[in-house]
Write a protein that holds these residues in place. Structure first.
Motif, PDB file in Angstrom:
ATOM      1  N   SER A  16       7.480   3.698  -2.644  1.00 56.24           N
ATOM      2  CA  SER A  16       6.447   3.116  -3.502  1.00 56.24           C
ATOM      3  C   SER A  16       6.112   1.700  -3.057  1.00 56.24           C
ATOM      4  O   SER A  16       4.933   1.322  -2.973  1.00 56.24           O
ATOM      5  CB  SER A  16       6.927   3.111  -4.957  1.00 56.24           C
ATOM      6  N   MET A  17       7.140   0.905  -2.771  1.00 57.88           N
ATOM      7  CA  MET A  17       6.894  -0.462  -2.329  1.00 57.88           C
ATOM      8  C   MET A  17       6.198  -0.478  -0.976  1.00 57.88           C
ATOM      9  O   MET A  17       5.329  -1.321  -0.729  1.00 57.88           O
ATOM     10  CB  MET A  17       8.207  -1.239  -2.283  1.00 57.88           C
ATOM     11  N   SER A  18       6.557   0.445  -0.097  1.00 63.77           N
ATOM     12  CA  SER A  18       5.890   0.529   1.204  1.00 63.77           C
ATOM     13  C   SER A  18       4.405   0.824   1.037  1.00 63.77           C
ATOM     14  O   SER A  18       3.551   0.259   1.736  1.00 63.77           O
ATOM     15  CB  SER A  18       6.548   1.609   2.067  1.00 63.77           C
ATOM     16  N   THR A  19       4.074   1.703   0.087  1.00 62.42           N
ATOM     17  CA  THR A  19       2.672   2.022  -0.179  1.00 62.42           C
ATOM     18  C   THR A  19       1.927   0.797  -0.691  1.00 62.42           C
ATOM     19  O   THR A  19       0.793   0.504  -0.270  1.00 62.42           O
ATOM     20  CB  THR A  19       2.578   3.164  -1.204  1.00 62.42           C
ATOM     21  N   LEU A  20       2.565   0.049  -1.592  1.00 61.90           N
ATOM     22  CA  LEU A  20       1.935  -1.176  -2.100  1.00 61.90           C
ATOM     23  C   LEU A  20       1.757  -2.209  -0.992  1.00 61.90           C
ATOM     24  O   LEU A  20       0.738  -2.914  -0.941  1.00 61.90           O
ATOM     25  CB  LEU A  20       2.776  -1.756  -3.236  1.00 61.90           C
ATOM     26  N   ASP A  21       2.744  -2.298  -0.095  1.00 59.64           N
ATOM     27  CA  ASP A  21       2.626  -3.224   1.035  1.00 59.64           C
ATOM     28  C   ASP A  21       1.453  -2.855   1.927  1.00 59.64           C
ATOM     29  O   ASP A  21       0.690  -3.722   2.371  1.00 59.64           O
ATOM     30  CB  ASP A  21       3.918  -3.220   1.855  1.00 59.64           C
ATOM     31  N   GLN A  22       1.299  -1.574   2.188  1.00 57.57           N
ATOM     32  CA  GLN A  22       0.181  -1.125   3.017  1.00 57.57           C
ATOM     33  C   GLN A  22      -1.151  -1.446   2.345  1.00 57.57           C
ATOM     34  O   GLN A  22      -2.111  -1.875   2.991  1.00 57.57           O
ATOM     35  CB  GLN A  22       0.303   0.370   3.279  1.00 57.57           C
ATOM     36  N   ALA A  23      -1.195  -1.267   1.022  1.00 55.72           N
ATOM     37  CA  ALA A  23      -2.424  -1.567   0.292  1.00 55.72           C
ATOM     38  C   ALA A  23      -2.742  -3.057   0.347  1.00 55.72           C
ATOM     39  O   ALA A  23      -3.911  -3.449   0.475  1.00 55.72           O
ATOM     40  CB  ALA A  23      -2.287  -1.105  -1.161  1.00 55.72           C
TER      41      ALA A  23
END
Length: 444
Positions: free
Chosen positions: A419-426
């Motif tokens: 989830s945090m990786s997805t937010l970082d990508q965003a």
């Protein structure tokens, strides 16, 4: 080609000096202080107490350094994510002043300890780069550095050329260089503390889980399967491996996961290109990337994981993708091993010092700052045991307050990394989108 990875093999256990011979609990023991947890916090506490002639027994459910102390990245990152002003707002001016002072000296104190105690743990104090992965984070880091410089911290702002040259990566356009940062071999440091504690008279016991604590006849009785320890005081230093021994303590932290890989040793040309000067680095992602060398010139690269098996939820892929993103010049380097371990994280990202009952102390929740701050906490708890007042300690002594919805949050820990990786990508995509209307090059 990338070599096959020996997953779930901890590099530090392969390269640390041998563990000292310790005792097995087979009978009841009386002492002044029982320390529960033979990691960096507990053993540094034991060293400080034993140096004063206090009789100390340290017990661990597993082996010395089994937990975070033998699994972390081993980076000494000596600053909080909060500014001094924010610390004062949270703790009050006097308490914040003590914490700030301890923070400013924490790295030097650690490396001085290592030299004074003669610990062979590959310690190097070459500086730490704290890199921004977006312009928003760059602005935040600039404010953080400015605030800490006002109280005496040695922090340098690095623009794009300085960041690229200092880290050896074009993945970031701004960073802070903390002159006091460095790294250690964490299991070797832990074992070094254990030897120092034993040399000063402390007794150490492995495979001795504390199963019960009770106060009887004015003393604490700590039960293990092999015998009972009777002492005036007990120090709980189990951090992310805290169980239900003391009511509510387990629920004050979340046991987050850190995963790491170790590459094959880099040759001289690669070392000149990647983290030149053998500095360390970490970035501003939620699913943080971090990197440093070991004594044999392997690059250690890590990020946030899901479980204590590094393979879970794409952990190896996340590590390799991060390595290629930050250091594409070694994208095809062989990987020797990878591993995972828990770190104790508090809601405020700062450690807790508790005194839940007379004669009981607990220090835990280092939230990614454990190499420097376990040493600060160990010395502080030893001083408290020896009679120091709360107003003389760097950390506030607080009541145990279990986190709201702790069980639900803990159940979702495995999903936090993706989830945090997805937010970082965003956040990176948003940064690039904003760049279309700006001439400033985005951080990536």
């Amino acid at each position: 080609m990338v070599a096959s990875t020996n997953e779930d093999t901890i590099l530090w256990s392969l390269t640390a000096p041998p563990a000292p011979a310790v005792e097995i609990m087979t009978q009841d023991i009386a002492c002044d202080v029982v320390v529960v947890g033979a990691g960096l916090t507990g053993l540094r506490t034991a060293v400080a107490l034993a140096e004063t002639g206090t009789s100390v027994a340290v017990i661990d459910a597993q082996q010395i350094g089994y937990g975070s102390s033998g699994r972390s990245g081993g980076q000494c990152n000596p600053i909080w994510r909060a500014t001094p002003h924010e610390l004062a707002a949270e703790f009050g001016y006097s308490q914040a002043e003590r914490l700030i002072e301890a923070t400013l000296t924490s790295a030097d104190d650690l490396f001085d300890d290592i030299r004074r105690l003669g610990i062979d743990c590959g310690a190097e104090q070459n500086g730490w780069f704290q890199a921004a992965h977006t312009r928003k984070q760059a602005a935040s880091l600039k404010g953080l550095a400015s605030a800490w410089r006002k109280v005496g911290a040695k922090i340098e702002d690095c623009d794009s050329p300085g960041t690229h040259a200092g880290i050896g990566s074009t993945a970031y356009e701004f960073s802070l260089r903390h002159a006091k940062g460095g790294f250690v071999q964490p299991l070797a440091l832990t074992r070094g503390y254990s030897r120092a504690a034993m040399e000063k008279g402390a007794r150490l016991f492995e495979e001795a889980p504390a199963t019960k604590m009770e106060r009887k006849d004015g003393k604490w009785r700590v039960s293990t399967p092999g015998g009972t320890l009777v002492a005036e005081q007990v120090v709980l230093a189990t951090n992310a491996y805290t169980d239900a021994l003391w009511p509510g303590l387990q629920k004050t932290i979340l046991p987050m996961i850190s995963i790491s890989l170790a590459t094959q040793p880099l040759d001289a040309a690669q070392q000149a290109s990647v983290l030149p000067g053998r500095v360390t680095m970490s970035d501003s992602r939620l699913a943080i990337y971090y990197a440093r060398y070991d004594a044999d010139n392997r690059l250690i690269f890590g990020c946030v994981g899901s479980t204590e098996s590094v393979k879970t939820f794409g952990g190896p892929g996340r590590l390799r993708k991060g390595l290629r993103r930050v250091f594409p010049q070694i994208a095809d380097i062989g990987i020797e091993c990878s591993w995972a371990g828990r770190i104790g994280v508090t809601p405020t990202m700062k450690p807790h010092l508790h005194e839940p009952a007379k004669g009981v102390l607990a220090g835990l929740g280092f939230s990614g700052r454990g190499i420097a701050m376990t040493s600060v906490m160990g010395r502080a708890m030893a001083r408290k045991v020896l009679g120091a007042s709360n107003s003389d300690l760097p950390f506030p002594v607080t009541a145990i307050k279990p986190m709201a919805l702790h069980g639900v949050s803990k159940a979702f820990v495995p999903l936090m990394a993706p989830s945090m990786s997805t937010l970082d990508q965003a956040s990176v995509v948003l940064d690039r989108g904003l760049d279309r209307t700006s001439k400033e090059k985005p951080c990536t």
